[in-house]
Motif scaffolding. Sequence first.
Motif, PDB file in Angstrom:
ATOM      1  N   HIS A 160       0.868  -1.172   0.000  1.00 25.48           N
ATOM      2  CA  HIS A 160       0.000   0.000   0.000  1.00 25.48           C
ATOM      3  C   HIS A 160       0.905   1.223   0.000  1.00 25.48           C
ATOM      4  N   THR A 180       0.866   5.800  -0.173  1.00 30.67           N
ATOM      5  CA  THR A 180       0.276   7.119  -0.351  1.00 30.67           C
ATOM      6  C   THR A 180       1.385   7.977  -0.912  1.00 30.67           C
ATOM      7  N   ASP A 194      -1.833  10.369  -5.017  1.00 35.94           N
ATOM      8  CA  ASP A 194      -2.382   9.054  -5.311  1.00 35.94           C
ATOM      9  C   ASP A 194      -2.246   8.198  -4.054  1.00 35.94           C
ATOM     10  N   SER A 195      -3.112   7.212  -3.943  1.00 40.57           N
ATOM     11  CA  SER A 195      -3.044   6.310  -2.796  1.00 40.57           C
ATOM     12  C   SER A 195      -3.751   5.009  -3.140  1.00 40.57           C
ATOM     13  N   SER A 196      -3.234   3.927  -2.582  1.00 42.53           N
ATOM     14  CA  SER A 196      -3.885   2.617  -2.748  1.00 42.53           C
ATOM     15  C   SER A 196      -4.661   2.237  -1.493  1.00 42.53           C
ATOM     16  N   ARG A 197      -4.703   3.084  -0.508  1.00 45.09           N
ATOM     17  CA  ARG A 197      -5.264   2.739   0.807  1.00 45.09           C
ATOM     18  C   ARG A 197      -6.731   2.304   0.746  1.00 45.09           C
ATOM     19  N   ASP A 198      -7.504   2.818  -0.204  1.00 45.35           N
ATOM     20  CA  ASP A 198      -8.919   2.449  -0.288  1.00 45.35           C
ATOM     21  C   ASP A 198      -9.203   1.440  -1.398  1.00 45.35           C
ATOM     22  N   ARG A 199      -8.159   0.792  -1.866  1.00 47.87           N
ATOM     23  CA  ARG A 199      -8.334  -0.221  -2.916  1.00 47.87           C
ATOM     24  C   ARG A 199      -7.295  -1.325  -2.718  1.00 47.87           C
ATOM     25  N   GLU A 200      -7.172  -2.179  -3.695  1.00 50.09           N
ATOM     26  CA  GLU A 200      -6.210  -3.282  -3.617  1.00 50.09           C
ATOM     27  C   GLU A 200      -4.788  -2.725  -3.566  1.00 50.09           C
TER      28      GLU A 200
END
Length: 162
Positions: free
Chosen positions: A12, A14, A24-30
């Motif tokens: 993950h 941010t 951009d961030s992956s925290r709310d997705r895969e």
Amino acid sequence: MQITERTIAEFHYTLTNDADEVLDSSRDREPMRYLHGANSIVSGLEQEMEGKQAGDKFQVEVAPEDGYGPRVEQLVQNVPRSAFEGIDEIAPGMRFRAETQQGPVTVTVTEVGDEEVTVDGNHPLAGETLHFDIEVVSVREASEDEVEHGHAHDENGEHAEH
């Protein structure tokens, strides 16, 4: 297991800029999945991922040279509006694929005039120092298919979206 050549890492992240704005961030997705050593993430981040393992949390600052490169002002050009034939409305922020002598380049419209359109061939993050907040989720050995294809596959062995 540590992240090394021929491993698949999931993490993950941010991404923020110097002004601490989230880009951009992956925290709310895969989590992001990649094949280490295949140059599928920016080199400055990949270097820092080396040797990390699941559960590691860390921050990385990536200079433009190890990220999306410095801004190149020669990649900002004015082109005749007629180059956009068949496109009714052109607005700043629109992206197009342009054919150049060096091959295809993605350009972003920055200004629209009556006769000319200004386009920028730089990556949107060129010249930016990238600040990553990373959490390694998993590390596993890459399959022969993944190594041969040069990228990670999902848990079903299918080509991953990343």
